[in-house]
Scaffold this active site. Structure first.
Site, PDB file in Angstrom:
ATOM      1  N   ILE A  12       0.819  -1.115   0.036  1.00  0.00           N
ATOM      2  CA  ILE A  12      -0.112  -0.006   0.136  1.00  0.00           C
ATOM      3  C   ILE A  12       0.850   1.185   0.014  1.00  0.00           C
ATOM      4  O   ILE A  12       0.647   2.066  -0.716  1.00  0.00           O
ATOM      5  CB  ILE A  12      -0.953   0.003   1.352  1.00  0.00           C
ATOM      6  CG1 ILE A  12      -1.739  -1.267   0.984  1.00  0.00           C
ATOM      7  CG2 ILE A  12      -1.981   1.162   1.342  1.00  0.00           C
ATOM      8  CD1 ILE A  12      -2.626  -1.562   2.345  1.00  0.00           C
ATOM      9  N   THR A 117      -7.235  -0.628  10.629  1.00  0.00           N
ATOM     10  CA  THR A 117      -7.653  -1.815   9.987  1.00  0.00           C
ATOM     11  C   THR A 117      -8.976  -2.264  10.468  1.00  0.00           C
ATOM     12  O   THR A 117      -9.304  -1.932  11.682  1.00  0.00           O
ATOM     13  CB  THR A 117      -6.795  -3.101  10.203  1.00  0.00           C
ATOM     14  OG1 THR A 117      -7.459  -4.254   9.770  1.00  0.00           O
ATOM     15  CG2 THR A 117      -6.454  -3.456  11.711  1.00  0.00           C
ATOM     16  N   TYR A 141      -3.341  -8.937  15.655  1.00  0.00           N
ATOM     17  CA  TYR A 141      -3.284  -8.064  14.597  1.00  0.00           C
ATOM     18  C   TYR A 141      -4.168  -6.971  14.743  1.00  0.00           C
ATOM     19  O   TYR A 141      -3.576  -5.914  15.019  1.00  0.00           O
ATOM     20  CB  TYR A 141      -3.436  -8.745  13.241  1.00  0.00           C
ATOM     21  CG  TYR A 141      -3.380  -7.812  12.162  1.00  0.00           C
ATOM     22  CD1 TYR A 141      -2.321  -6.524  11.906  1.00  0.00           C
ATOM     23  CD2 TYR A 141      -4.351  -7.525  11.543  1.00  0.00           C
ATOM     24  CE1 TYR A 141      -2.494  -5.597  10.915  1.00  0.00           C
ATOM     25  CE2 TYR A 141      -4.823  -6.544  10.458  1.00  0.00           C
ATOM     26  CZ  TYR A 141      -3.588  -5.692  10.154  1.00  0.00           C
ATOM     27  OH  TYR A 141      -3.606  -4.723   9.091  1.00  0.00           O
ATOM     28  N   LYS A 145      -3.242  -2.848  16.484  1.00  0.00           N
ATOM     29  CA  LYS A 145      -3.739  -1.580  15.818  1.00  0.00           C
ATOM     30  C   LYS A 145      -4.815  -0.983  16.596  1.00  0.00           C
ATOM     31  O   LYS A 145      -4.561   0.454  16.595  1.00  0.00           O
ATOM     32  CB  LYS A 145      -4.400  -1.973  14.510  1.00  0.00           C
ATOM     33  CG  LYS A 145      -3.353  -2.540  13.334  1.00  0.00           C
ATOM     34  CD  LYS A 145      -2.461  -1.713  12.780  1.00  0.00           C
ATOM     35  CE  LYS A 145      -1.714  -2.112  11.714  1.00  0.00           C
ATOM     36  NZ  LYS A 145      -0.899  -1.116  10.867  1.00  0.00           N
ATOM     37  N   ASN A 170     -10.183  -4.547   2.685  1.00  0.00           N
ATOM     38  CA  ASN A 170      -9.083  -5.297   2.065  1.00  0.00           C
ATOM     39  C   ASN A 170      -8.524  -4.793   0.999  1.00  0.00           C
ATOM     40  O   ASN A 170      -9.287  -4.518  -0.153  1.00  0.00           O
ATOM     41  CB  ASN A 170      -9.826  -6.899   1.775  1.00  0.00           C
ATOM     42  CG  ASN A 170     -10.058  -7.655   2.875  1.00  0.00           C
ATOM     43  OD1 ASN A 170     -10.712  -7.322   3.957  1.00  0.00           O
ATOM     44  ND2 ASN A 170      -9.466  -8.677   2.744  1.00  0.00           N
ATOM     45  N   HIS A 187      -2.668 -13.666   0.840  1.00  0.00           N
ATOM     46  CA  HIS A 187      -3.879 -12.935   0.546  1.00  0.00           C
ATOM     47  C   HIS A 187      -4.488 -13.482  -0.662  1.00  0.00           C
ATOM     48  O   HIS A 187      -4.267 -14.026  -1.382  1.00  0.00           O
ATOM     49  CB  HIS A 187      -3.515 -11.498   0.043  1.00  0.00           C
ATOM     50  CG  HIS A 187      -3.144 -10.372   1.349  1.00  0.00           C
ATOM     51  ND1 HIS A 187      -1.804 -10.425   1.734  1.00  0.00           N
ATOM     52  CD2 HIS A 187      -3.781 -10.125   2.475  1.00  0.00           C
ATOM     53  CE1 HIS A 187      -1.720  -9.693   2.743  1.00  0.00           C
ATOM     54  NE2 HIS A 187      -2.753  -9.651   3.278  1.00  0.00           N
ATOM     55  N   ILE A 205      -9.476 -22.652  -0.150  1.00  0.00           N
ATOM     56  CA  ILE A 205     -10.932 -21.727   0.308  1.00  0.00           C
ATOM     57  C   ILE A 205     -10.770 -22.091   1.826  1.00  0.00           C
ATOM     58  O   ILE A 205     -11.107 -23.568   2.253  1.00  0.00           O
ATOM     59  CB  ILE A 205     -12.090 -22.144  -0.163  1.00  0.00           C
ATOM     60  CG1 ILE A 205     -12.229 -21.905  -1.806  1.00  0.00           C
ATOM     61  CG2 ILE A 205     -13.321 -21.411   0.352  1.00  0.00           C
ATOM     62  CD1 ILE A 205     -13.349 -22.151  -2.425  1.00  0.00           C
ATOM     63  N   TYR A 206     -10.458 -21.198   2.821  1.00  0.00           N
ATOM     64  CA  TYR A 206     -10.447 -21.322   4.147  1.00  0.00           C
ATOM     65  C   TYR A 206     -11.932 -21.569   4.860  1.00  0.00           C
ATOM     66  O   TYR A 206     -12.093 -20.256   5.131  1.00  0.00           O
ATOM     67  CB  TYR A 206      -9.500 -20.385   4.913  1.00  0.00           C
ATOM     68  CG  TYR A 206      -8.070 -20.434   4.363  1.00  0.00           C
ATOM     69  CD1 TYR A 206      -7.448 -21.522   3.918  1.00  0.00           C
ATOM     70  CD2 TYR A 206      -7.428 -19.173   3.862  1.00  0.00           C
ATOM     71  CE1 TYR A 206      -6.225 -21.753   3.543  1.00  0.00           C
ATOM     72  CE2 TYR A 206      -6.073 -19.307   3.326  1.00  0.00           C
ATOM     73  CZ  TYR A 206      -5.502 -20.316   3.199  1.00  0.00           C
ATOM     74  OH  TYR A 206      -3.990 -20.712   2.701  1.00  0.00           O
ATOM     75  N   GLY A 278      -9.153 -16.782  13.535  1.00  0.00           N
ATOM     76  CA  GLY A 278      -8.903 -15.214  13.681  1.00  0.00           C
ATOM     77  C   GLY A 278      -9.926 -14.581  12.512  1.00  0.00           C
ATOM     78  O   GLY A 278     -10.114 -13.401  12.478  1.00  0.00           O
TER      79      GLY A 278
HETATM   80  N1  UDP Z   1      -8.619 -16.821   1.996  1.00  0.00           N
HETATM   81  C1  UDP Z   1      -8.982 -18.071   1.197  1.00  0.00           C
HETATM   82  N2  UDP Z   1      -7.792 -18.496   0.658  1.00  0.00           N
HETATM   83  C2  UDP Z   1      -6.520 -17.815   0.566  1.00  0.00           C
HETATM   84  C3  UDP Z   1      -6.393 -16.611   0.966  1.00  0.00           C
HETATM   85  C4  UDP Z   1      -7.418 -16.273   1.688  1.00  0.00           C
HETATM   86  O1  UDP Z   1      -9.886 -18.623   1.369  1.00  0.00           O
HETATM   87  O2  UDP Z   1      -5.782 -18.426  -0.121  1.00  0.00           O
HETATM   88  C5  UDP Z   1      -9.730 -16.006   2.674  1.00  0.00           C
HETATM   89  C6  UDP Z   1      -9.312 -15.678   3.965  1.00  0.00           C
HETATM   90  O3  UDP Z   1      -9.713 -16.708   4.810  1.00  0.00           O
HETATM   91  C7  UDP Z   1     -10.233 -14.576   4.248  1.00  0.00           C
HETATM   92  C8  UDP Z   1     -10.472 -13.960   2.915  1.00  0.00           C
HETATM   93  O4  UDP Z   1      -9.942 -14.799   1.883  1.00  0.00           O
HETATM   94  O5  UDP Z   1     -11.586 -15.005   4.557  1.00  0.00           O
HETATM   95  C9  UDP Z   1      -9.683 -12.642   2.657  1.00  0.00           C
HETATM   96  O6  UDP Z   1      -8.153 -13.066   2.996  1.00  0.00           O
HETATM   97  P1  UDP Z   1      -7.170 -12.111   3.032  1.00  0.00           P
HETATM   98  O7  UDP Z   1      -5.661 -12.892   3.722  1.00  0.00           O
HETATM   99  O8  UDP Z   1      -6.743 -11.734   1.691  1.00  0.00           O
HETATM  100  O9  UDP Z   1      -7.314 -10.762   3.741  1.00  0.00           O
HETATM  101  P2  UDP Z   1      -7.756 -10.547   5.247  1.00  0.00           P
HETATM  102  O10 UDP Z   1      -9.315 -10.527   5.275  1.00  0.00           O
HETATM  103  O11 UDP Z   1      -7.251 -11.628   6.204  1.00  0.00           O
HETATM  104  O12 UDP Z   1      -7.270  -9.274   5.673  1.00  0.00           O
END
Ligand code: UDP
Length: 323
Positions: A12, A117, A141, A145, A170, A187, A205-206, A278
């Site tokens: 950024i 944030t 985190y 902040k 984001n 990311h 996909i988390y 988190g």
């Molecule tokens: N995410 C995901 N797969 C990835 C990276 C991120 O599913 O490879 C999901 C993450 O769990 C969150 C969203 O995408 O729900 C955005 O994540 P990112 O790390 O880009 O930004 P954050 O919201 O953590 O700042």
């Protein structure tokens, strides 16, 4: 203005430095290059490699540069990492930041602009999220902040240091010259685009069991050039306080993957994984205060434009700043 930018070699920061210079400001970038890249620093800016955890160094640096304003981007900023190594986050984001703000006060700086944030809020009671929501972070985190936000309030009251703190949602996208390259990429958008580039076989996909329409997390993606513009507006003398910065529209992980596939023209294989600790389910901004009070006007609010600029940058820099 004479502006001192920490983290100006980061994602950024690099674009904000570019926009500050375009607007006619004089810029010195201060970055330890652990996360940033030397080649991400606009050649029109002065550059100092250094770390504000060195209290003497940051004091002597600000005494010699004597800036009008400090814009403080440099921070550790990964939610997941902060859950396994909280000490790293509190030491750097709070302890190191304190060295910087003390040095700013000692050097007579008039304005301190801080990268905060949406993670300071934690899971919100309602969306879109405005500045009046309670702040209850669920990861170190966000907590680090929030602690610095409170330091800003005390320093304004006790030292008269004016501040603007932006709660970014984001950050995504790229300028023509500068884009997103983390040495370890966590990311969503850059990870998905790396699949489109053929550098990764699939995207993870988390979590698919969140209380959202498709079960994946919802985020508000905001173009970094628009974030950068807000920082320039924050330098106006009468502006102070906290502002949320987002587009007011949320996209799920699956929706973002679909947009990336459409823009790149490539299929994106996915693998479903458990939730990442988190992560709040849904974060969407109300940026009304920034729009009305700062006169902020996002130029790239559409997710397709945000992803297109990122994709164009990745196509031109397939190995990021490594080349
Ligand atoms: N995410 C995901 N797969 C990835 C990276 C991120 O599913 O490879 C999901 C993450 O769990 C969150 C969203 O995408 O729900 C955005 O994540 P990112 O790390 O880009 O930004 P954050 O919201 O953590 O700042």
């Amino acid at each position: 203005m004479n502006v001192f930018v920490t983290g100006g070699a980061g994602y950024i920061g690099s674009v904000c430095v570019e926009e500050l210079l375009n607007a006619g400001h004089t810029v010195t970038v201060f970055d330890n290059l652990t996360e940033g890249h030397r080649s991400a620093v606009d050649t029109r800016a002065a550059f100092i490699q250094g770390d504000f955890n060195d209290r003497d160094l940051i004091h002597s640096t600000l005494q010699s540069i004597h800036p009008d304003a400090v814009i403080h981007f440099a921070a550790h900023a990964l939610v997941g990492e902060s859950m396994t190594n909280p000490s790293k986050y509190f030491r750097n984001n709070v302890g190191g930041g304190l060295n910087l703000i003390d040095a700013a006060v000692a050097a007579g700086v008039r304005k301190f602009v801080f990268s905060s944030t949406c993670a300071t809020f934690g899971p919100p009671d309602r969306v879109p999220m405005d500045e009046t929501l309670p702040q209850r972070p669920i990861n170190p985190y966000g907590e680090s902040k929030l602690m610095f936000e409170k330091i800003l309030l005390w320093y304004r009251q006790l030292h008269g240091l004016d501040f603007v703190a932006f709660r970014y949602f984001n950050a995504a996208g790229a300028s023509a010259q500068f884009g997103e390259h983390h040495r370890i990429e966590t990311h969503l958008i850059p990870n998905v685009l790396q699949v489109a580039l053929g550098q990764k076989t699939h995207c993870e996909i988390y979590g698919t069991d969140y209380p959202t329409p498709d079960g994946t997390c919802i985020r508000d993606y905001i173009h970094i050039a628009d974030l950068a513009q807000a920082h320039i507006l924050a330098l106006q003398p009468d502006k102070t306080g906290f502002y949320n910065l987002g587009n007011g529209e949320g996209f799920s992980v699956r929706q973002v993957i679909d947009v990336c596939s459409k823009i790149s023209g490539k299929p994106i294989p996915t693998v479903e994984k458990p939730r990442r600790p988190g992560d709040p389910p849904r974060l969407v901004a109300s940026a009304t205060r920034a729009l009305t009070d700062l006169g902020w006007k996002p130029r790239y609010p559409r997710i397709e434009d945000i992803v297109s600029t990122a994709w164009n940058w990745h196509l031109r820099h397939p190995t990021g700043y490594a080349d």
